[in-house]
Structure formats: C-alpha cells, structure tokens
Write a protein that holds these residues in place. Structure first.
Motif, PDB file in Angstrom:
ATOM      1  N   THR A  27       0.835  -1.187   0.000  1.00 34.35           N
ATOM      2  CA  THR A  27       0.000   0.000   0.000  1.00 34.35           C
ATOM      3  C   THR A  27       0.870   1.236   0.000  1.00 34.35           C
ATOM      4  O   THR A  27       1.752   1.370   0.829  1.00 34.35           O
TER       5      THR A  27
ATOM      6  N   ILE B 181     -11.916   9.771  -4.270  1.00 39.33           N
ATOM      7  CA  ILE B 181     -11.518   8.463  -3.719  1.00 39.33           C
ATOM      8  C   ILE B 181     -12.682   7.825  -2.974  1.00 39.33           C
ATOM      9  O   ILE B 181     -12.985   6.639  -3.164  1.00 39.33           O
ATOM     10  N   ILE B 182     -13.349   8.594  -2.145  1.00 42.01           N
ATOM     11  CA  ILE B 182     -14.488   8.067  -1.380  1.00 42.01           C
ATOM     12  C   ILE B 182     -15.611   7.632  -2.320  1.00 42.01           C
ATOM     13  O   ILE B 182     -16.178   6.548  -2.148  1.00 42.01           O
TER      14      ILE B 182
ATOM     15  N   HIS C 197     -15.350   6.621  -5.376  1.00 40.40           N
ATOM     16  CA  HIS C 197     -14.914   5.387  -6.046  1.00 40.40           C
ATOM     17  C   HIS C 197     -15.034   4.185  -5.106  1.00 40.40           C
ATOM     18  O   HIS C 197     -15.531   3.124  -5.509  1.00 40.40           O
ATOM     19  N   LEU C 198     -14.602   4.336  -3.865  1.00 42.02           N
ATOM     20  CA  LEU C 198     -14.683   3.230  -2.906  1.00 42.02           C
ATOM     21  C   LEU C 198     -16.134   2.857  -2.615  1.00 42.02           C
ATOM     22  O   LEU C 198     -16.455   1.667  -2.486  1.00 42.02           O
ATOM     23  N   GLU C 199     -17.007   3.841  -2.539  1.00 43.37           N
ATOM     24  CA  GLU C 199     -18.431   3.556  -2.318  1.00 43.37           C
ATOM     25  C   GLU C 199     -19.029   2.844  -3.528  1.00 43.37           C
ATOM     26  O   GLU C 199     -19.789   1.882  -3.372  1.00 43.37           O
TER      27      GLU C 199
ATOM     28  N   CYS D 254     -17.496   0.948  -5.605  1.00 44.43           N
ATOM     29  CA  CYS D 254     -16.932  -0.406  -5.672  1.00 44.43           C
ATOM     30  C   CYS D 254     -17.282  -1.247  -4.450  1.00 44.43           C
ATOM     31  O   CYS D 254     -16.838  -2.396  -4.349  1.00 44.43           O
TER      32      CYS D 254
ATOM     33  N   SER E 284     -16.257  -1.014  -1.369  1.00 47.86           N
ATOM     34  CA  SER E 284     -15.030  -1.360  -0.651  1.00 47.86           C
ATOM     35  C   SER E 284     -15.198  -1.075   0.839  1.00 47.86           C
ATOM     36  O   SER E 284     -14.614  -0.142   1.394  1.00 47.86           O
TER      37      SER E 284
ATOM     38  N   LEU F  11     -11.983  -0.758   3.258  1.00 48.00           N
ATOM     39  CA  LEU F  11     -11.233   0.489   3.134  1.00 48.00           C
ATOM     40  C   LEU F  11     -12.026   1.673   3.683  1.00 48.00           C
ATOM     41  O   LEU F  11     -11.467   2.550   4.334  1.00 48.00           O
ATOM     42  N   LEU F  12     -13.321   1.690   3.439  1.00 50.30           N
ATOM     43  CA  LEU F  12     -14.156   2.767   3.979  1.00 50.30           C
ATOM     44  C   LEU F  12     -14.194   2.718   5.507  1.00 50.30           C
ATOM     45  O   LEU F  12     -14.152   3.762   6.163  1.00 50.30           O
TER      46      LEU F  12
ATOM     47  N   TYR G 125     -15.345  10.321   6.656  1.00 47.93           N
ATOM     48  CA  TYR G 125     -14.067   9.668   6.395  1.00 47.93           C
ATOM     49  C   TYR G 125     -12.904  10.658   6.460  1.00 47.93           C
ATOM     50  O   TYR G 125     -13.075  11.850   6.254  1.00 47.93           O
TER      51      TYR G 125
END
Length: 159
Positions: free
Chosen positions: A3, A31-32, A34-36, A38, A40, A43-44, A60
């Motif tokens: 990472t 980034i948030i 994208h993570l939501e 996907c 993820s 990571l969230l 976050y």
C-alpha cells in the motif's frame, strides 16, 4: 499487496496552501466516491476509523491534516527533486525502474505517456541578482516553488 501511503508533488501557485487544500478536498471526494461505488467496505471502515473526532462534517479521513513543504531555492535543488521523487517507488521496492510506477511523472520525463499532464519545462531567471525558479506558463508572483509531502505513514504504520 503493498500500500502506498504518501504523495510527493512539485507545485507553484499564487496561494499554494489554499490550492493544496483544494487538491486534497477534491481527491478525497473522488476516492471516497470510487470506494463507495466499488463497495469497498473494509477500506471505507479504515478511513472512517481515522476520521478526527472534531470533524463533524465528514464521515471519512483520507488525508492527514497539513503538509510538509520544502522550498526550492536553487536550480541544483530543482534538478534533484524530480530525481528523488522518481526514485522513491524504486527504493521502496515497488518497481525496478521509475518509469514502471504507474503514478509517476518519470514516464513523462522518459517521453512516455503518463496518467496526467506534467509540465517539465522550467527555468531559472535572474531578477536583480536573485534567482527564482519558474515555470514558463505559470505566473508565480511572490509565491515560492515548493515540494509537498502529504501522507499517512505515521498513522497507518506503513513504511
């Protein structure tokens, strides 16, 4: 999987502190999102864990508060900084060659296509006996050219 946990950036601006804050805000939102998208969750959850208690307007924490600027005062230093930045993923054993790091401007400097546009042309101008590093297409005014490091190394324990 390794990472990454920090960012090196050479930048100039009339109000660099403000523009770095805008950069961090924009990228954190992207980034948030994208993570939501996907889903993820892990990571969230981690980003939620690192959120500062006093920050009530967000769920976050992507970036640490602040940055660690270093002024570039000479042509010698200006030539050293990109080399240092490009060698960073090699020294951390992420890649064998700087150009292999997807997120590095080393690709641009090697004449390859990079992920973003990189202004490689810079010059040193002389004004009343003083030198000033400048990018030809940018108006620096009285701003200094800085290298920024922003990251989570100390909080995530990733070295």
């Amino acid at each position: 999987m390794r990472t990454t946990n920090h960012l090196h950036l050479i930048a100039a601006s009339e109000d660099l502190s403000h523009d770095i804050q805008r950069f961090k805000s924009y990228t954190a939102k992207q980034i948030i999102a994208h993570l939501e998208q996907c889903h993820s969750a892990k990571l969230l959850e981690l980003l939620a864990f690192f959120k500062r208690a006093h920050k009530q307007d967000t769920t976050y924490q992507v970036w640490e508060a602040g940055s660690h600027p270093q002024i570039i005062e000479s042509e010698v230093v200006m030539r050293q900084k990109p080399d240092y930045i490009h060698q960073n993923p090699v020294k951390r054993d992420y890649v064998d060659q700087p150009e292999h790091w997807r997120y590095s401007s080393a690709r641009n400097y090697a004449g390859q296509a990079g992920l973003i546009e990189v202004i490689r042309a810079w010059c040193v101008t002389r004004e009343a006996g003083a030198s000033k590093t400048a990018f030809p297409s940018w108006s620096l005014g009285t701003s200094a050219l800085l290298v920024f490091y922003a990251g989570r190394r100390s909080r995530l324990g990733l070295n």
